[in-house]
Design a protein around this motif. Structure first.
Motif, PDB file in Angstrom:
ATOM      1  N   GLY A 178      45.639  34.060  49.619  1.00  0.00           N
ATOM      2  CA  GLY A 178      44.505  34.904  49.945  1.00  0.00           C
ATOM      3  C   GLY A 178      43.343  34.704  48.988  1.00  0.00           C
ATOM      4  O   GLY A 178      43.298  33.742  48.219  1.00  0.00           O
ATOM      5  N   VAL A 179      42.377  35.614  49.057  1.00  0.00           N
ATOM      6  CA  VAL A 179      41.208  35.568  48.174  1.00  0.00           C
ATOM      7  C   VAL A 179      40.989  36.942  47.567  1.00  0.00           C
ATOM      8  O   VAL A 179      41.447  37.961  48.095  1.00  0.00           O
ATOM      9  N   VAL A 180      40.260  36.949  46.449  1.00  0.00           N
ATOM     10  CA  VAL A 180      39.901  38.212  45.797  1.00  0.00           C
ATOM     11  C   VAL A 180      38.453  38.109  45.334  1.00  0.00           C
ATOM     12  O   VAL A 180      37.940  37.012  45.102  1.00  0.00           O
TER      13      VAL A 180
ATOM     14  N   ILE B 190      47.296  39.070  40.493  1.00  0.00           N
ATOM     15  CA  ILE B 190      47.184  40.413  41.054  1.00  0.00           C
ATOM     16  C   ILE B 190      47.695  40.422  42.491  1.00  0.00           C
ATOM     17  O   ILE B 190      47.582  39.435  43.219  1.00  0.00           O
ATOM     18  N   THR B 191      48.268  41.552  42.873  1.00  0.00           N
ATOM     19  CA  THR B 191      48.808  41.698  44.225  1.00  0.00           C
ATOM     20  C   THR B 191      48.081  42.765  45.023  1.00  0.00           C
ATOM     21  O   THR B 191      48.052  42.705  46.255  1.00  0.00           O
ATOM     22  N   THR B 192      47.477  43.728  44.341  1.00  0.00           N
ATOM     23  CA  THR B 192      46.675  44.750  45.018  1.00  0.00           C
ATOM     24  C   THR B 192      45.458  45.073  44.162  1.00  0.00           C
ATOM     25  O   THR B 192      45.490  44.917  42.938  1.00  0.00           O
TER      26      THR B 192
ATOM     27  N   TYR C 126      38.426  47.532  46.246  1.00  0.00           N
ATOM     28  CA  TYR C 126      37.087  46.954  46.365  1.00  0.00           C
ATOM     29  C   TYR C 126      36.286  47.821  47.317  1.00  0.00           C
ATOM     30  O   TYR C 126      36.713  48.063  48.450  1.00  0.00           O
ATOM     31  N   GLU C 127      35.156  48.320  46.830  1.00  0.00           N
ATOM     32  CA  GLU C 127      34.310  49.224  47.603  1.00  0.00           C
ATOM     33  C   GLU C 127      35.119  50.360  48.212  1.00  0.00           C
ATOM     34  O   GLU C 127      35.044  50.663  49.411  1.00  0.00           O
ATOM     35  N   ASP C 128      35.935  50.967  47.344  1.00  0.00           N
ATOM     36  CA  ASP C 128      36.718  52.163  47.662  1.00  0.00           C
ATOM     37  C   ASP C 128      37.827  51.929  48.683  1.00  0.00           C
ATOM     38  O   ASP C 128      38.367  52.883  49.263  1.00  0.00           O
ATOM     39  N   LYS C 129      38.186  50.674  48.932  1.00  0.00           N
ATOM     40  CA  LYS C 129      39.285  50.373  49.830  1.00  0.00           C
ATOM     41  C   LYS C 129      40.350  49.566  49.096  1.00  0.00           C
ATOM     42  O   LYS C 129      40.040  48.772  48.213  1.00  0.00           O
ATOM     43  N   GLN C 130      41.596  49.790  49.478  1.00  0.00           N
ATOM     44  CA  GLN C 130      42.724  49.093  48.861  1.00  0.00           C
ATOM     45  C   GLN C 130      43.030  47.812  49.647  1.00  0.00           C
ATOM     46  O   GLN C 130      43.087  47.833  50.886  1.00  0.00           O
ATOM     47  N   TYR C 131      43.207  46.715  48.912  1.00  0.00           N
ATOM     48  CA  TYR C 131      43.488  45.434  49.544  1.00  0.00           C
ATOM     49  C   TYR C 131      44.606  44.708  48.809  1.00  0.00           C
ATOM     50  O   TYR C 131      44.840  44.931  47.618  1.00  0.00           O
TER      51      TYR C 131
ATOM     52  N   GLU D  66      41.727  38.467  55.386  1.00  0.00           N
ATOM     53  CA  GLU D  66      41.590  38.872  56.785  1.00  0.00           C
ATOM     54  C   GLU D  66      40.282  39.629  57.012  1.00  0.00           C
ATOM     55  O   GLU D  66      39.609  39.440  58.029  1.00  0.00           O
ATOM     56  N   MET D  67      39.897  40.460  56.035  1.00  0.00           N
ATOM     57  CA  MET D  67      38.650  41.209  56.158  1.00  0.00           C
ATOM     58  C   MET D  67      37.452  40.277  56.209  1.00  0.00           C
ATOM     59  O   MET D  67      36.472  40.529  56.934  1.00  0.00           O
TER      60      MET D  67
END
Length: 368
Positions: free
Chosen positions: A110-112, A170-172, A175-180, A187-188
């Motif tokens: 994924g990406v962060v 990191i696994t979680t 970002y902008e008040d949302k958990q990813y 996906e977002m």
């Protein structure tokens, strides 16, 4: 005396009529994030591809997201370490990589955003991987020198070294008040790694087929689609004209590649003023391109991001290329204006979204 004065005047007029400083007009200017510096690292492949993906996210969603280059680098170092050990040290282990290494990384991990994984320790503002790369290679070579005497687990030692220099994986994150998770963040963004293809042009492999390009940084044995030189240029121009930016792998060792002047050209003759005054360029053929590749005058030493097109006062085409060496003291605010001749001779490959391919070329590549 009058004849001499007339001759001097003609020479003077002739000189200045042919000595034109560059004047550029932008014809295509796609949106891109700010130019930043890769610091003292060999990770241009991640900086350029991350910039490319940031423009893709903007194109697909309208969102402006600063992706973490070092998250991709961290996972790619692990892959390179495995490859180096399994090949018993008979492979390159360095800071270098290619665009598809980022695509491979985001497919699996994924990406962060950069705000949650900068790869910098507290107080650091500039990336420097000299100690990191040396430490990793020392671990690998020590293990390979005597596997039975190695008292710990080399894979664990690699991961702990990456933790120390780049930060723990990191696994979680929020970002902008949302958990990813990194995968849900991917996906977002709507980025689909399977949508991206790498295109090249060499005569030693059949056109309109794919092959593994044997260059040192292709440790992951990525496939390249091979097209004619004319089609390589057509693909790039078609992509940009239709709103798609381009990831670029090229050679920047020519003395007429100048970050100071923000210019890359292939003058027909050696000319000390070619970077200042418009000069006639060489005619680039597929055979000449192949020759320069096989004699190692063209190597894959730098990756950048093409975000637009320009033309000079004579109508010559240039590509607007976003570099990753920062902006301080550099021409064109850290961008390089690369002539079509330079692109034709010195490009190793480009990566694009498959929808950026002209239909006729897409049919040749994928229906064979």
């Amino acid at each position: 005396m009058k004849n001499n004065n007339l001759l001097i005047l003609l020479v003077f007029t002739s000189f200045f009529s042919f000595s034109q400083t560059y004047e550029f007009e932008t014809t295509i200017d796609l949106e891109a994030t700010d130019v930043i510096s890769q610091g003292s690292t060999g990770t241009c492949w991640s900086f350029s591809t991350s910039s490319f993906l940031e423009s893709e996210i903007r194109r697909l969603t309208g969102k402006q997201i600063d992706l973490s280059e070092m998250y991709n680098v961290r996972h790619t170092y692990s892959k390179k370490a495995w490859n180096y050990v399994m090949r018993q040290g008979k492979a390159q282990f360095s800071q270098g990589g290619l665009a598809h290494d980022v695509i491979n990384s985001i497919s699996e991990y994924g990406v962060v955003p950069n705000v949650v994984y900068s790869g910098l320790s507290d107080g650091e503002t500039r990336h420097n991987h000299s100690k990191l790369a040396d430490s990793l290679k020392t671990i690998l070579n020590t293990y390979l020198d005597n596997t039975k005497a190695y008292t710990s687990n080399w894979k664990t030692d690699v991961e702990e070294t990456l933790d120390y220099y780049l930060g723990k994986d990191i696994t979680t994150f929020t970002y902008e008040d949302k958990q990813y998770s990194p995968q849900s963040f991917l996906e977002m963004t709507t980025i689909n790694p399977r949508d991206y293809v790498t295109i090249t042009s060499f005569t030693h492999e059949p056109y309109y087929s794919s092959f593994v390009l044997n260059i040192p940084d292709n440790f992951s044995n990525g496939d390249f689609y091979n097209v004619t030189l004319e089609d390589l240029v057509s693909i790039a121009n078609h992509a940009l004209k239709n709103g798609f930016s381009i990831e670029l792998d090229c050679d920047v060792s020519e003395k007429t590649f100048s970050s100071k002047h923000g210019l890359a050209i292939i003058p027909e003759e050696d000319n000390n003023n070619a970077l200042i005054n418009v000069s006639k360029e060489k005619h680039i053929t597929a055979d000449y391109r192949q020759q320069e590749f096989e004699n190692f005058n063209t190597t894959d030493d730098h990756l950048m991001h093409i975000t637009g097109m320009l033309k000079d006062q004579n109508g010559t085409t240039y590509y607007k290329v976003k570099n990753s060496w920062g902006t301080k003291g550099l021409g064109n605010d850290g961008y390089i204006y690369m002539s079509e001749a330079y692109f034709k001779l010195k490009t190793i490959s480009i990566m694009i979204h498959k929808d950026a391919l002209p239909d006729a070329i897409k049919a040749k590549l994928f229906n064979n």
